[in-house]
Design an enzyme around this catalytic site. Structure first.
Site: not given
Length: 439
Positions: A410, A414
Site C-alpha cells: 500500500h 492505492d
C-alpha cells in the site's frame, strides 16, 4: 607476499539486488588443494536457491569461511595463492599473510556481524570476540559501548570485574567454541568446579535429547532464509489483499482447443503469465519497486512463478515475459521449474523478478492471502478452477470459476488502482480467446 606469487581474494558474490548474505553450504575443494579457474569451488545457499560457484581464478585454496557459516556479500571467503589473473569481478588481489589462522577461526576475518544460535544479531570487534571465547563470556549478555552499540574489548574487561571467572581446560574451551556451548551454562566436574571436555559433551547431548524428545527441529538452511524473508516482508510492508472471482470458462476452452490444434500441452501458469504480462504493460504502476530515492517503475516485466520444492518455496523468474510467445513461456516455465526442483537454478533464473504468480489450484485451494515477494510491489494468488452455479441473464448456469487474490504494497499503490489492475486480469481471463496468442 611470501614468495612473490600472485594471490587473490575470493569474496561472496552478489547474485541479485536484494541479496545481503548467503551460507557456505559446501566447499567442493579441500583446504590446500590446487584449484583451476572455472572449476566448481563451493556451493552457496541463499534465499532463493542453492548454487555451485565456479572458481574465478587458479591457485592454492586457503579457506576463510567454514562450511555452514554465513558471509555477507562481497566479504572475503577464501584466498587463492599462486594463481593467474582473471577478469571476473568476485576476485580481488591481496597480500597473503605470513601465517593463516586455523579454519575455525577464519570466520572472524570475513564476518564482522554473525548470528549466534537462538540469539539476536551481535556486532563485536574481533578482539572482543577472542576475549569472550577465552573467558567463556556470552556476547549476547553484553551491552556494547562502541559505534552502533558494537561490543569492544573494554566491555569484556568491565564484565570480568563483576563476574566469577569460568575455569575450563583448554580442550573444553576448544570443544565449547566448536559446538557453540556457553561455558557459563555448564557445571564443571573437575577440580574446584573446572569445566572438563566431558562436561561440554554431556551438556550437548542433553540439549540434543531435549530437542529430540520435544519434536523440535532446527530452523536452518533455506527454510530459515524463507522464514526471515517472509517475516521481513510482512512487518515492513503494509500489505493489502483484494479478491475476486473470474469466469475461467473461456480460459479452459482455449487451453483445450490449443492442445488439440497444436498438439501441445499448455499449463494454466503459462497462460496466466501471458495474460498478467499484458496487464502489467497496461498498468505499469504495479510493476514498481521502492528504492531509497523513491518509487521506480521497472523497465522490464519479469514474472516469477512460485514452485514447491523439497527444500522450500522457490520463485524462478521468466525474464521479459511480455516479449515472449505463449510457447516460449511454456518451454521456459518447464525448464526453470525443473531446475528449481533439482536445486540447479542459475542466477539469471532466480533474480530480477518484478511480479510473482503463486498458484495453489492443484491443491483444491480457492482464495488465499499470498505474501509479497520483496522487493516487488504485488503478488497474484490463483485458486482452483471449479464448476459453480452462476446467474446469467436471469438464469442459473454452470461456469468454470477461478478465485484471484492480489496482495499489494500500500506504500506504492492505492486500493483503487490495484483494483483496476485485478479487474483487468479478470477481464483478460474471461476473454482470452479473443487475444490471439501468437505462435
Amino acid at each position: 607476499m611470501n614468495d612473490g606469487s600472485t594471490t587473490f581474494q575470493v569474496v561472496m558474490p552478489r547474485l541479485g539486488l536484494t541479496m545481503i548474505e548467503a551460507t557456505i553450504k559446501e566447499w567442493l575443494k579441500p583446504e590446500g588443494a590446487w584449484v583451476e579457474e572455472g572449476e566448481a569451488l563451493f556451493v552457496l545457499e541463499e534465499e532463493k536457491a542453492t548454487l555451485e560457484i565456479e572458481s574465478p581464478a587458479s591457485g592454492r585454496l586457503h579457506i576463510l569461511v567454514a562450511e555452514g557459516q554465513v558471509a555477507t556479500i562481497l566479504s572475503p571467503i577464501a584466498i587463492l595463492e599462486g594463481g593467474k589473473t582473471t577478469n571476473q569481478h568476485i576476485v580481488e588481489k591481496v597480500e597473503l599473510p605470513s601465517t593463516l589462522p586455523q579454519r575455525k577461526e577464519r570466520v572472524e576475518l570475513s564476518v564482522a556481524v554473525e548470528m549466534e544460535t537462538g540469539a539476536r544479531e551481535i556486532c563485536a570487534t574481533p578482539k572482543a570476540r577472542n576475549l569472550a571465547r577465552q573467558q567463556g563470556i556470552s556476547l549476547e549478555r553484553i551491552q556494547g559501548s562502541g559505534p552502533r552499540n558494537m561490543i569492544v574489548a573494554g566491555d569484556l574487561q568491565e564484565t570480568q570485574v563483576t563476574r566469577t571467572p569460568i575455569r575450563a581446560t583448554p580442550l573444553a574451551q576448544k570443544v565449547a567454541r566448536e559446538t557453540g556451548v556457553d561455558l557459563a551454562s555448564v557445571n564443571g566436574s573437575g577440580p574446584r568446579g573446572q569445566v572438563m571436555r566431558r562436561d561440554i559433551e554431556t551438556s550437548t547431548a542433553l540439549s540434543s535429547q531435549t530437542e529430540s524428545d520435544s519434536g523440535l527441529a532446527a530452523l536452518t538452511g533455506l527454510r530459515s532464509v524463507i522464514a526471515k524473508r517472509l517475516s521481513s516482508s510482512w512487518i515492513e510492508r503494509p500489505q493489502v489483499t483484494l479478491t475476486t472471482d473470474a469466469d475461467a470458462t473461456a480460459l479452459v476452452a482455449f487451453r483445450q482447443q490449443a492442445q488439440a490444434e497444436w498438439n501441445l500441452k499448455l499449463s494454466y501458469n503459462a497462460l496466466l503469465v501471458k495474460l498478467v504480462s499484458k496487464a502489467l504493460l497496461e498498468h505499469p504502476y504495479i510493476n514498481v519497486q521502492l528504492f531509497p530515492m523513491g518509487i521506480q517503475t521497472m523497465p522490464d516485466i519479469n514474472i516469477g512463478v512460485a514452485v514447491d520444492t523439497e527444500r522450500g518455496l522457490m520463485v524462478p523468474v521468466l525474464q521479459n515475459a511480455d516479449r515472449k510467445s505463449i510457447f516460449e513461456i511454456q518451454d521456459e516455465i518447464q525448464l526453470i521449474s525443473q531446475h528449481a526442483i533439482e536445486g540447479r537454478s542459475i542466477p539469471s533464473e532466480i533474480c530480477g523478478g518484478t511480479f510473482t504468480i503463486t498458484n495453489l489450484g492443484m491443491y483444491e485451494i480457492d482464495a488465499f492471502t499470498p505474501i509479497i515477494n520483496p522487493p516487488e510491489c504485488a503478488i497474484l494468488g490463483v485458486g482452483r478452477i471449479i464448476s459453480r452455479p452462476v446467474g446469467v441473464n436471469g438464469q442459473i448456469v454452470l461456469k468454470e470459476m477461478m478465485a484471484l487474490s492480489l496482495s499489494f504494497d500500500h506504500r506504492l499503490v492505492d486500493g483503487a488502482p490495484a483494483a483496476r489492475f485485478l479487474q483487468r486480469i479478470k477481464t483478460l481471463i474471461e476473454r482470452c480467446a479473443l487475444l490471439g496468442f501468437d505462435k
